[in-house]
Design a protein around this motif. Structure first.
Motif, PDB file in Angstrom:
ATOM      1  N   ARG A  30       0.820  -1.213   0.000  1.00  0.00           N
ATOM      2  CA  ARG A  30       0.000   0.000   0.000  1.00  0.00           C
ATOM      3  C   ARG A  30       0.850   1.258   0.000  1.00  0.00           C
ATOM      4  N   VAL A  31       1.897   1.258   0.808  1.00  0.00           N
ATOM      5  CA  VAL A  31       2.756   2.440   0.897  1.00  0.00           C
ATOM      6  C   VAL A  31       3.691   2.536  -0.303  1.00  0.00           C
ATOM      7  N   ALA A  32       4.142   1.395  -0.802  1.00  0.00           N
ATOM      8  CA  ALA A  32       4.997   1.336  -2.010  1.00  0.00           C
ATOM      9  C   ALA A  32       6.169   2.309  -1.920  1.00  0.00           C
ATOM     10  N   ALA A  33       6.909   2.241  -0.827  1.00  0.00           N
ATOM     11  CA  ALA A  33       8.036   3.157  -0.638  1.00  0.00           C
ATOM     12  C   ALA A  33       9.116   2.977  -1.688  1.00  0.00           C
ATOM     13  N   ASN A  34       9.212   1.782  -2.257  1.00  0.00           N
ATOM     14  CA  ASN A  34      10.238   1.539  -3.275  1.00  0.00           C
ATOM     15  C   ASN A  34      10.082   2.450  -4.482  1.00  0.00           C
ATOM     16  N   GLN A  35       8.857   2.962  -4.695  1.00  0.00           N
ATOM     17  CA  GLN A  35       8.643   3.875  -5.806  1.00  0.00           C
ATOM     18  C   GLN A  35       9.325   5.227  -5.566  1.00  0.00           C
ATOM     19  N   ALA A  36       9.732   5.483  -4.324  1.00  0.00           N
ATOM     20  CA  ALA A  36      10.385   6.757  -3.996  1.00  0.00           C
ATOM     21  C   ALA A  36      11.902   6.673  -4.083  1.00  0.00           C
ATOM     22  N   TRP A  37      12.457   5.470  -4.135  1.00  0.00           N
ATOM     23  CA  TRP A  37      13.893   5.316  -3.965  1.00  0.00           C
ATOM     24  C   TRP A  37      14.718   5.841  -5.126  1.00  0.00           C
ATOM     25  N   GLY A  38      14.086   6.085  -6.259  1.00  0.00           N
ATOM     26  CA  GLY A  38      14.820   6.729  -7.347  1.00  0.00           C
ATOM     27  C   GLY A  38      15.121   8.190  -7.037  1.00  0.00           C
ATOM     28  N   HIS A  39      14.375   8.771  -6.095  1.00  0.00           N
ATOM     29  CA  HIS A  39      14.566  10.162  -5.697  1.00  0.00           C
ATOM     30  C   HIS A  39      15.277  10.278  -4.351  1.00  0.00           C
ATOM     31  N   SER A  40      14.992   9.363  -3.454  1.00  0.00           N
ATOM     32  CA  SER A  40      15.571   9.439  -2.112  1.00  0.00           C
ATOM     33  C   SER A  40      15.464   8.081  -1.425  1.00  0.00           C
ATOM     34  N   ARG A  41      16.503   7.756  -0.646  1.00  0.00           N
ATOM     35  CA  ARG A  41      16.488   6.555   0.186  1.00  0.00           C
ATOM     36  C   ARG A  41      16.718   6.908   1.660  1.00  0.00           C
ATOM     37  N   GLY A  42      16.638   8.212   1.957  1.00  0.00           N
ATOM     38  CA  GLY A  42      16.840   8.647   3.334  1.00  0.00           C
ATOM     39  C   GLY A  42      18.283   8.748   3.755  1.00  0.00           C
ATOM     40  N   GLU A  43      19.190   8.875   2.790  1.00  0.00           N
ATOM     41  CA  GLU A  43      20.605   8.900   3.096  1.00  0.00           C
ATOM     42  C   GLU A  43      20.965  10.067   4.031  1.00  0.00           C
ATOM     43  N   GLU A  44      21.861   9.781   4.963  1.00  0.00           N
ATOM     44  CA  GLU A  44      22.402  10.744   5.926  1.00  0.00           C
ATOM     45  C   GLU A  44      21.358  11.272   6.911  1.00  0.00           C
ATOM     46  N   GLN A  45      20.212  10.617   7.002  1.00  0.00           N
ATOM     47  CA  GLN A  45      19.180  11.052   7.946  1.00  0.00           C
ATOM     48  C   GLN A  45      19.192  10.146   9.174  1.00  0.00           C
TER      49      GLN A  45
END
Length: 450
Positions: free
Chosen positions: A137-152
């Motif tokens: 439902r959240v499909a976070a993998n669709q966001a990883w081309g833009h961000s993976r939360g690096e350095e957070q």
């Protein structure tokens, strides 16, 4: 053609252009209007197959899932598993779908209203839903081309975090124990803190495993619980203060933190002032306690069927996220509660902070809420679900003109999504009114001359 006729036709043309200018480019019409849809032919088809065949991209199955989750199908059931479709189901498709079986029109037996939840109390845990429904439902993998939360760095204030969990290896800092005991913060006797950390920043140790929303983020455990599921308000406030002093980007507060307590709310406000986005479970019961800071996001946990994990205070929800029948590393089976919904939103915040490091706390909050997927047809915000289901991919990719850090954008389009800049819409309305008035004046003048 007389001069008046020519003016009349020109004015009408201007009206048409203005109307077209007011429509968002590429936007699909509301569901009750003409849309692209597909009627499932047999039970062997899956959303993965349809996405590959009709959208040329198997990974876009989640878009079809989002468009159809909660829509009543002709047989009275709803879509919960992208791998299981029933013959005769009517699936609304993204606007660029094409190919055999794609139809443009009003879907047969279409029912945009979310079906009434069953009366059986056992359905409250989302029984019958795919155990991985939350991830799908959240499909976070669709966001990883833009961000993976690096350095957070995301602080998880709760029961601690088991740093030995394979999905969290190398992703957990030693942390802080605010409970006043000699126990380590990177250990967890109760489990919710570890589950939250996995949802936020877990990374599968092998192919096909569980990944969190922001797999390149790091977790800072702040332990306020040891072997009991509650802590004193003083310990809760101390935990929030410890997280704020660690200069983290995001604070994910477990449901054990009571933000209605004055000292806890004060610590939360201080964390926001220090530059952290604070994510908390939405309050339940009657109004109580101080007003929370503008940098706080209140989350309602929901199940695959839209049922909430608790009776949240009406109108005290900013956003929704999976919090019922959730499967995650660190648990023995499906779990329910506000902790897990908080984790999904905290992960999305980490993605946004990595993608847009220049945004202020309130601007990050604005972006996460404004890009949420509406869960009702009545518009947004909704008193029950806030601005809708968290949508990490939209949060890191959508262009939001004039980000100012204020409340989530208005106006809204017919589909409940944020519209364009409000000043542009106002100009269009005013110009349209002036042109209409000119048309009326020309008509009266012509009649007078005749």
């Amino acid at each position: 053609m007389t001069r008046i006729d020519r003016l009349t036709h020109a004015a009408a043309a201007v009206l048409v252009v203005l109307a077209l200018a007011g429509a968002p480019a590429g936007a699909a019409p509301p569901e009750q209007s003409f849309v692209k849809y597909y009627v499932v032919r047999d039970g062997g088809e899956t959303l993965y197959d349809l996405a590959a065949r009709l959208l040329d991209d198997r990974d876009r199955y989640s878009q079809i899932m989002h468009l159809n989750t909660g829509r009543a199908q002709p047989d009275g059931t709803v879509l919960t598993d992208p791998g299981r479709l029933r013959a005769g189901w009517v699936l609304v498709l993204p606007w660029d779908a094409y190919g055999e079986g794609v139809t443009y029109g009003i879907p047969p037996a279409s029912e945009p209203r979310r079906p009434d939840p069953p009366e059986d109390a056992c359905a409250r845990d989302g029984s019958g839903a795919d155990p991985d429904w939350a991830v799908l439902r959240v499909a976070a993998n669709q966001a990883w081309g833009h961000s993976r939360g690096e350095e957070q760095v995301v602080a998880v204030v709760g029961s601690g975090v088991d740093g030995t969990l394979p999905e969290l290896t190398g992703r957990v800092e030693p942390g802080v124990n605010a409970a006043g005991t000699p126990d380590r913060a990177d250990a967890d006797c109760l489990g919710p803190g570890t589950a939250m950390a996995a949802i936020i920043a877990g990374r599968a140790p092998g192919a096909g495993g569980f990944n969190g929303v922001a797999p390149d983020a790091t977790v800072l455990p702040v332990r306020i619980l040891t072997t009991a599921p509650d802590a004193s308000p003083e310990v809760q406030a101390a935990g929030v203060e410890a997280a704020a002093e660690a200069d983290v980007a995001v604070l994910a507060l477990s449901a054990a933190v009571d933000v209605t307590r004055a000292d806890v709310a004060e610590a939360v406000a201080s964390a926001v002032e220090g530059g952290a986005v604070v994510v908390v479970a939405a309050p339940a019961g009657p109004p109580a306690g101080p007003t929370l800071s503008d940098g706080v996001i209140r989350v309602a946990g929901v199940g695959a069927d839209g049922r909430t994990a608790a009776e949240y205070r009406h109108g005290a929800v900013d956003i929704a996220a999976p919090g019922v029948n959730v499967v995650t590393p660190g648990t023995d089976g499906p779990v329910s509660g506000g902790d897990y919904a908080v984790a999904y939103v905290a992960g999305a915040v980490a993605l946004v902070r990595a993608a847009y490091p220049e945004l202020t706390v309130t601007e990050v909050r604005h972006r996460v809420l404004d890009t949420a997927e509406p869960m009702t047809e009545a518009g947004r915000p909704d008193a029950r679900y806030g601005w809708g289901m968290v949508d990490p991919a939209e949060a890191v990719s959508r262009d939001l003109p004039g980000e100012t850090g204020g409340d989530p954008g208005t106006p809204l389009t017919a589909g409940g999504r944020p519209g364009g800049d409000g000043s542009v819409a106002l100009v269009i309305v005013v110009l349209a009114g002036l042109v209409a008035a000119a048309l009326l004046g020309l008509r009266f003048r012509r009649l007078w001359q005749e």
